[in-house]
Design a protein around this motif. Structure first.
Motif, PDB file in Angstrom:
ATOM      1  N   MET A 192       0.845  -1.193   0.000  1.00 31.36           N
ATOM      2  CA  MET A 192       0.000   0.000   0.000  1.00 31.36           C
ATOM      3  C   MET A 192       0.877   1.238   0.000  1.00 31.36           C
ATOM      4  N   PHE A 193       0.461   2.255  -0.747  1.00 29.38           N
ATOM      5  CA  PHE A 193       1.254   3.476  -0.854  1.00 29.38           C
ATOM      6  C   PHE A 193       1.312   4.222   0.465  1.00 29.38           C
ATOM      7  N   THR A 194       2.531   4.551   0.877  1.00 25.92           N
ATOM      8  CA  THR A 194       2.754   5.377   2.052  1.00 25.92           C
ATOM      9  C   THR A 194       3.260   6.727   1.583  1.00 25.92           C
TER      10      THR A 194
ATOM     11  N   ASP B 232      -0.847  -3.407  -4.369  1.00 27.33           N
ATOM     12  CA  ASP B 232      -0.330  -2.865  -3.110  1.00 27.33           C
ATOM     13  C   ASP B 232       1.053  -2.237  -3.267  1.00 27.33           C
ATOM     14  N   GLY B 233       1.552  -2.133  -4.493  1.00 27.13           N
ATOM     15  CA  GLY B 233       2.831  -1.464  -4.736  1.00 27.13           C
ATOM     16  C   GLY B 233       4.031  -2.191  -4.178  1.00 27.13           C
ATOM     17  N   SER B 234       3.915  -3.508  -3.984  1.00 23.91           N
ATOM     18  CA  SER B 234       4.986  -4.251  -3.318  1.00 23.91           C
ATOM     19  C   SER B 234       6.001  -4.858  -4.285  1.00 23.91           C
TER      20      SER B 234
ATOM     21  N   VAL C  34      12.866   0.781   1.842  1.00 25.52           N
ATOM     22  CA  VAL C  34      13.763  -0.127   1.114  1.00 25.52           C
ATOM     23  C   VAL C  34      13.769  -1.477   1.829  1.00 25.52           C
ATOM     24  N   GLN C  35      13.296  -2.499   1.140  1.00 21.07           N
ATOM     25  CA  GLN C  35      13.306  -3.835   1.731  1.00 21.07           C
ATOM     26  C   GLN C  35      14.633  -4.559   1.482  1.00 21.07           C
ATOM     27  N   ARG C  36      15.201  -4.320   0.326  1.00 22.52           N
ATOM     28  CA  ARG C  36      16.453  -4.973  -0.063  1.00 22.52           C
ATOM     29  C   ARG C  36      17.320  -3.959  -0.780  1.00 22.52           C
TER      30      ARG C  36
ATOM     31  N   GLY D 207       5.330   3.128  -2.127  1.00 20.33           N
ATOM     32  CA  GLY D 207       5.667   3.415  -0.741  1.00 20.33           C
ATOM     33  C   GLY D 207       6.951   2.752  -0.302  1.00 20.33           C
ATOM     34  N   SER D 208       7.233   1.562  -0.861  1.00 18.40           N
ATOM     35  CA  SER D 208       8.413   0.808  -0.463  1.00 18.40           C
ATOM     36  C   SER D 208       8.916   0.017  -1.660  1.00 18.40           C
ATOM     37  N   TRP D 209      10.245   0.007  -1.837  1.00 20.64           N
ATOM     38  CA  TRP D 209      10.852  -0.730  -2.931  1.00 20.64           C
ATOM     39  C   TRP D 209      11.123  -2.181  -2.521  1.00 20.64           C
TER      40      TRP D 209
END
Length: 388
Positions: free
Chosen positions: A1-3, A57-59, A179-181, A153-155
């Protein structure tokens, strides 16, 4: 989901985010941007290319960061031109655009669509010498605005080599929650004295070209001699001594004689008529760059890279990297790199939270191995971030 981060401009390219053909240059205006060293750019455009489709969800978004004179064109997509990491991004590739939405943004200060010295200022003239000093951190803040515009929201991953690795690392430290990775390839935590020294020689080569005109040359001849010399200096650091020795040795350029008949080259006033093959090679690399790159952008981006220090204002390196504890890292080094030594990758990995091991790219080429060894880089990324 976009943050949400910064406010999303009205011109947000939402159609691109939900999926269009890849490999086509696009841009978005992110508004004014305050700069780390002071002042601001009153209106900033960020150019980018994208491939694939952003999921609900933009994931599934991946950001790929280019090197010093690189561009947004990572992969061919719908264009006719191969990308600089061709074979890494696309349908069925390691970064599979049937699964992931891939974005590549042009660095702030660049000349491939993002606001830079050749951009037109509010008074209708190019910025030229008026373009402010920008940093790697400034570009990352601009890229975060782009992510907002794309509703990311998150890469899933932020990936970069060389200067792109510096930008990827800065993303993980500045916005660890987004940033997840993070993959830092052939790069380090801060530009070293030697890297700054090589960079200064390149910048001075451009600035001392008579056509540079203090940076205001757009209505006259471009400083191509200075830019070409800068490229020659840089390219020597991109390739290993062993690679140049094996490839060229002391071979003479066909049809030329370095001993000649004692005549001087008009262009240098000091060397005899013919060239060695390695000289011809450097001449070729210089010619290619001056036909596609702006000298002011070369200066601006090189100085930004000289300023690279992920710990600036954040304490020790270990303290600066502490917030990235939630980020999964891949740190990789080219074993023959003489610009970004593997030991500098080891220093970065040792300061990161957790147990991060440096992976090696086995190549005799030198620093440019992060570009040429696409299969190896792809396998490292697959194992770390994109396993089925």
């Amino acid at each position: 989901m976009f943050t949400p981060g910064a406010p999303v401009p009205d011109s947000a390219p939402w159609s691109a985010a939900v999926g269009q053909g890849g490999g086509v240059l696009r841009s978005v205006n992110i508004g004014a941007l305050a700069l780390e060293a002071g002042g601001e750019l009153p209106s900033v455009t960020v150019a980018y290319e994208c491939w694939g489709t952003l999921n609900g969800d933009g994931s599934n978004a991946v950001l790929i960061q280019h090197a010093l004179t690189g561009s947004t064109h990572v992969s061919r997509g719908d264009s006719e031109e191969d990308g600089w990491w061709e074979g890494l991004v696309g349908p069925g590739e390691v970064i599979d655009t049937n699964r992931y939405f891939v974005v590549a943004a042009n660095m702030l200060g660049g000349c491939y669509g993002t606001t830079g010295p050749s951009s037109i200022a509010a008074d209708g003239a190019p910025y030229g010498s008026r373009f402010p000093f920008v940093t790697i951190r400034d570009s990352v803040h601009a890229e975060a605005r782009l992510a907002d515009a794309l509703r990311i929201g998150s890469w899933h991953a932020v990936i970069g080599g060389s200067m792109g690795g510096a930008r990827a690392l800065e993303w993980a430290v500045t916005f660890p929650e987004r940033v997840q990775r993070c993959a830092v390839v052939a790069a380090c935590a801060a530009s070293t004295a030697e890297q700054i020294a090589f960079a200064q020689a390149q910048v001075l080569a451009i600035r001392q070209d008579p056509n540079f005109a203090g940076g205001d040359y757009y209505d006259g001849a471009a400083p191509t001699l200075g830019l070409g010399l800068a490229r020659r200096i840089a390219h020597i650091t991109y390739r290993s001594e062993a690679e140049m020795g094996a490839r060229f040795g002391r071979a003479v350029q066909p049809g030329e004689d370095p001993l000649g008949d004692g005549r001087l080259r008009p262009s240098t006033g000091g060397s005899v008529a013919g060239r060695y093959r390695v000289e011809s090679y450097l001449d070729h690399q210089a010619h290619k760059l001056v036909t596609r790159f702006d000298a002011n952008s070369y200066v601006a981006i090189t100085e930004a890279l000289m300023s690279h220090d992920v710990a600036r204002g954040r304490g020790t390196l270990r303290e600066a990297l502490a917030p990235t504890g939630c980020v999964e890292f891949l740190v990789a080094a080219v074993n023959s790199d003489r610009l970004y030594f593997p030991a500098q990758s080891e220093e970065l990995a040792a300061a990161l939270p957790g147990d991060v091991k440096v992976r090696r790219i086995d190549s005799a080429i030198g620093h440019d191995g992060f570009l040429t060894e696409v299969a190896t880089v792809g396998e490292l990324l697959r194992e770390s971030f994109f396993a089925d």
